[in-house]
Design an enzyme around this catalytic site. Structure first.
Site, PDB file in Angstrom:
ATOM      1  CD  GLU A 122      -3.106  -0.965   0.514  1.00 54.15           C
ATOM      2  OE1 GLU A 122      -3.284   0.114  -0.088  1.00 54.15           O
ATOM      3  OE2 GLU A 122      -3.895  -1.909   0.463  1.00 54.15           O
TER       4      GLU A 122
ATOM      5  CB  CYS B  15      -1.803   7.251   1.093  1.00 58.27           C
ATOM      6  SG  CYS B  15      -3.249   6.581   1.906  1.00 58.27           S
TER       7      CYS B  15
HETATM    8  P1  NAD Z   1       8.154   5.311   4.728  1.00 56.42           P
HETATM    9  O1  NAD Z   1       8.225   4.553   3.457  1.00 56.42           O
HETATM   10  O2  NAD Z   1       9.241   6.230   5.073  1.00 56.42           O
HETATM   11  O3  NAD Z   1       8.009   4.287   5.969  1.00 56.42           O
HETATM   12  C1  NAD Z   1       6.943   3.370   6.060  1.00 56.42           C
HETATM   13  C2  NAD Z   1       7.354   2.196   6.924  1.00 56.42           C
HETATM   14  O4  NAD Z   1       8.311   1.400   6.214  1.00 56.42           O
HETATM   15  C3  NAD Z   1       8.027   2.575   8.243  1.00 56.42           C
HETATM   16  O5  NAD Z   1       7.582   1.695   9.244  1.00 56.42           O
HETATM   17  C4  NAD Z   1       9.505   2.371   7.936  1.00 56.42           C
HETATM   18  O6  NAD Z   1      10.301   2.127   9.068  1.00 56.42           O
HETATM   19  C5  NAD Z   1       9.439   1.152   7.041  1.00 56.42           C
HETATM   20  N1  NAD Z   1      10.574   0.947   6.151  1.00 56.42           N
HETATM   21  C6  NAD Z   1      11.299   1.877   5.504  1.00 56.42           C
HETATM   22  N2  NAD Z   1      12.224   1.290   4.720  1.00 56.42           N
HETATM   23  C7  NAD Z   1      12.079  -0.049   4.875  1.00 56.42           C
HETATM   24  C8  NAD Z   1      12.728  -1.192   4.328  1.00 56.42           C
HETATM   25  N3  NAD Z   1      13.721  -1.085   3.456  1.00 56.42           N
HETATM   26  N4  NAD Z   1      12.297  -2.427   4.693  1.00 56.42           N
HETATM   27  C9  NAD Z   1      11.272  -2.555   5.555  1.00 56.42           C
HETATM   28  N5  NAD Z   1      10.630  -1.506   6.123  1.00 56.42           N
HETATM   29  C10 NAD Z   1      11.014  -0.264   5.780  1.00 56.42           C
HETATM   30  O7  NAD Z   1       6.752   6.108   4.691  1.00 56.42           O
HETATM   31  P2  NAD Z   1       6.204   7.234   5.685  1.00 56.42           P
HETATM   32  O8  NAD Z   1       6.942   8.505   5.469  1.00 56.42           O
HETATM   33  O9  NAD Z   1       6.074   6.689   7.068  1.00 56.42           O
HETATM   34  O10 NAD Z   1       4.700   7.398   5.141  1.00 56.42           O
HETATM   35  C11 NAD Z   1       4.339   8.196   4.059  1.00 56.42           C
HETATM   36  C12 NAD Z   1       4.210   7.385   2.781  1.00 56.42           C
HETATM   37  O11 NAD Z   1       3.313   6.272   2.979  1.00 56.42           O
HETATM   38  C13 NAD Z   1       3.595   8.187   1.656  1.00 56.42           C
HETATM   39  O12 NAD Z   1       4.222   7.850   0.445  1.00 56.42           O
HETATM   40  C14 NAD Z   1       2.147   7.729   1.650  1.00 56.42           C
HETATM   41  O13 NAD Z   1       1.478   7.934   0.423  1.00 56.42           O
HETATM   42  C15 NAD Z   1       2.298   6.277   1.977  1.00 56.42           C
HETATM   43  N6  NAD Z   1       1.076   5.696   2.536  1.00 56.42           N
HETATM   44  C16 NAD Z   1       0.347   4.855   1.740  1.00 56.42           C
HETATM   45  C17 NAD Z   1      -0.842   4.341   2.220  1.00 56.42           C
HETATM   46  C18 NAD Z   1      -1.691   3.429   1.362  1.00 56.42           C
HETATM   47  O14 NAD Z   1      -2.584   2.789   1.920  1.00 56.42           O
HETATM   48  N7  NAD Z   1      -1.474   3.346   0.056  1.00 56.42           N
HETATM   49  C19 NAD Z   1      -1.291   4.646   3.519  1.00 56.42           C
HETATM   50  C20 NAD Z   1      -0.498   5.494   4.305  1.00 56.42           C
HETATM   51  C21 NAD Z   1       0.676   6.017   3.791  1.00 56.42           C
END
Ligand code: NAD
Length: 507
Positions: free
Chosen positions: A263, A297
């Protein structure tokens, strides 16, 4: 703007955590994981990140619990989720306070996020009696052909900062009734909401006699997530976050031929047609674009307006943007809270600079609101001559780019010409236009709406998006199927052994 001091916010967070039964969990003054509040930028608490050995133990616990949980009848598994829903209802204001303190959401949106958890628990309890498989007519006499759905295993839930609790509940409520167990790695920016939810689920498990290992919480940044992603005992990785993270996770899970549910980021647009009810459209646009300070998002990032109504729409949206109160999200009349951190403000100014260099005109906003603490900004409205590279990127901040169109075909082409495919909407009172937008050659997003904005989905539908958004579906409808494995069963109750397709083998 007058902000509360961080000490009073810390006291509030501690009280909410204690009320949820999480008083002694994880705090460590020397800990390397810092929980901050975007309201002031100050430190709420320091915590110890989960070590690699503890992550491995958490997966082992969840796997052991799975071996027992999978044989508990699904309606009985529903009892755990029902109890969780009751506890979430009881602690709605505590959890919402933590969401506001850690993610900076205004109180109404934070309460809405907790309500979403309660709603999905209710949905999952009903689902626990409806994990239906099909029966198909067999082509062979005396045979029965059917499919059955079975629990999958340990689900690793990796979640983003901006929906610190709702996304966890979409995954966890469904996974638990499906017979799976969960290891949750929340965003490193929002550990306290996660600690509170974990404490409530532990209590629910005790109350109904479920194995404690049905849920395990691990804390830390990307590397903790990577360990879960690589662990072959994890049957499904459900990861929510940026496209950058999804690319990394998707590749690693594919390498071990595991399953993932992604997601990821969106770049959501609304089309405003000449027949649009502008009163309604402007309200929908302003909530979707400026709500949650553009940090959903599904936030509206692109407005594709027919040239005949462009000037009026821009004027009305700009006027509404200027009236939005930006400030302390704990105050009742605030509509736009802080950005999560400095980096978001830097990304916002860099995007606005690029838009200007591409010939864009800043109609309003895009300014820092002085606070002496967190990062507060006025939502920006930018008129663009074309859909340039910066418009095609997701900038996780309140910027709404406006483009104009002449024909609906042109609007749909512009709409779809981005790498992401999460949420979309059209404002029109012309049924032909509305249907065209929803048709196969209309919006290419996972969510396509008519006469409402792009954000604020209900839990009853499947949530998710296409293209770089990752293709995953969570929450309602038949999203539960991602959390189970399907077995096709053929039962021969005759005394013959006919082969399918009329194949003869031997006598
Ligand atoms: P992010 O990608 O920085 O982090 C999200 C999660 O992934 C965190 O828990 C982080 O620690 C983890 N993570 C990061 N790199 C990783 C890796 N290599 N392996 C495993 N885990 C890893 O995102 P953010 O800044 O917390 O959130 C914002 C983003 O999330 C935006 O792009 C937003 O659109 C998206 N988002 C999407 C949805 C959806 O349902 N499509 C919902 C909420 C947020």
């Amino acid at each position: 703007m007058i902000l509360p001091d961080t000490d009073s916010l810390r006291t509030r967070a501690e009280a909410a955590l204690a009320a949820c039964g999480a008083r002694d969990d994880h705090p460590n003054p020397e800990g390397a994981l810092t929980a901050r509040t975007p309201i002031t930028g100050g430190v709420l608490c320091r915590l110890t990140p989960t070590t690699s050995t503890q992550v491995s133990d958490a997966v082992a616990d969840a796997h052991d619990a799975f071996l027992r949980w999978r044989t508990v009848p699904a309606p009985q598994r529903g009892a755990l989720v029902r109890r969780l829903g009751e506890l979430l209802t009881e602690h709605k204001s505590d959890l919402a306070a933590l969401v506001t303190l850690e993610a900076g959401k205004i109180t109404s949106e934070a309460l809405g996020e907790v309500q979403e958890m309660i709603d999905v628990c209710e949905f999952a309890v009903g689902l626990s009696r409806q994990l239906y498989g099909r029966t198909m007519p067999s082509e062979r006499a005396g045979h029965r052909l059917m499919e059955t759905w079975h629990p999958l295993g340990v689900v690793a839930v990796i979640s983003a900062f901006n929906f610190p609790v709702a996304v966890w509940s979409w995954n966890t409520a469904l996974a638990l009734v499906c017979g799976d167990t969960v290891v949750w790695k929340p965003s490193e920016l929002t550990p306290l909401t996660a600690i509170a939810c974990d404490a409530l689920l532990r209590r629910a498990a005790e109350d109904v006699g479920a194995p404690a290992g049905v849920h395990r919480l691990v804390l830390g940044a990307g590397p903790v997530g990577e360990q879960l992603v690589d662990d072959p005992r994890v049957a499904l990785v459900s990861a929510t976050g940026s496209v950058r993270m999804g690319r990394a996770v998707g590749l690693r899970v594919a390498q071990r031929l595991g399953r993932c549910l992604l997601e990821l980021g969106g770049n959501n647009a609304a089309v405003v047609a000449p027949s649009a009810d502008l009163d309604l459209a402007v309200r929908g646009i302003v909530f979707s674009a400026a709500g949650t300070a553009g940090q959903r998002c599904t936030s509206l990032r692109r407005l594709i307006v027919h040239s005949s109504v462009a000037d009026e729409t821009i004027e009305r949206v700009a006027s509404a943007f200027r009236q939005l109160r930006v400030g302390n999200p704990l105050e009742a009349d605030t509509l736009v809270g802080p950005l999560i951190r400095e980096r978001s403000w830097e990304a916002m100014t860099a995007a606005l600079d690029k838009a200007r260099a591409d010939g864009g005109t800043l109609v309003c906003g895009g300014e820092r609101v002085e606070s002496g603490g967190g990062h507060y900004v006025s939502p920006a409205l930018v008129r663009m001559p074309a859909q340039t590279a910066v418009v095609r990127e997701e900038t996780f901040a309140p910027i709404l780019y406006v483009l104009t169109y002449e024909t609906l075909d042109e609007a749909i082409a512009l709409h779809n010409d981005v790498p992401q495919g999460l949420s979309s909407s059209i404002f029109t009172t012309d049924q032909r236009e509305a249907e065209r937008f929803l048709a196969a050659d209309g919006s290419d997003c996972g969510i396509a709406n008519v006469n409402i904005g792009t954000s604020g989905a209900e839990i009853g539908g499947a949530f998710g998006g296409e293209k770089e958004t990752g293709g995953g579906r969570e929450s309602g409808s038949d999203a539960w199927k991602a959390y189970m494995r399907r077995a096709t069963n053929t039962v021969n109750y005759s005394d013959q052994l006919p082969l399918a397709q009329g194949v003869k083998f031997g006598r």
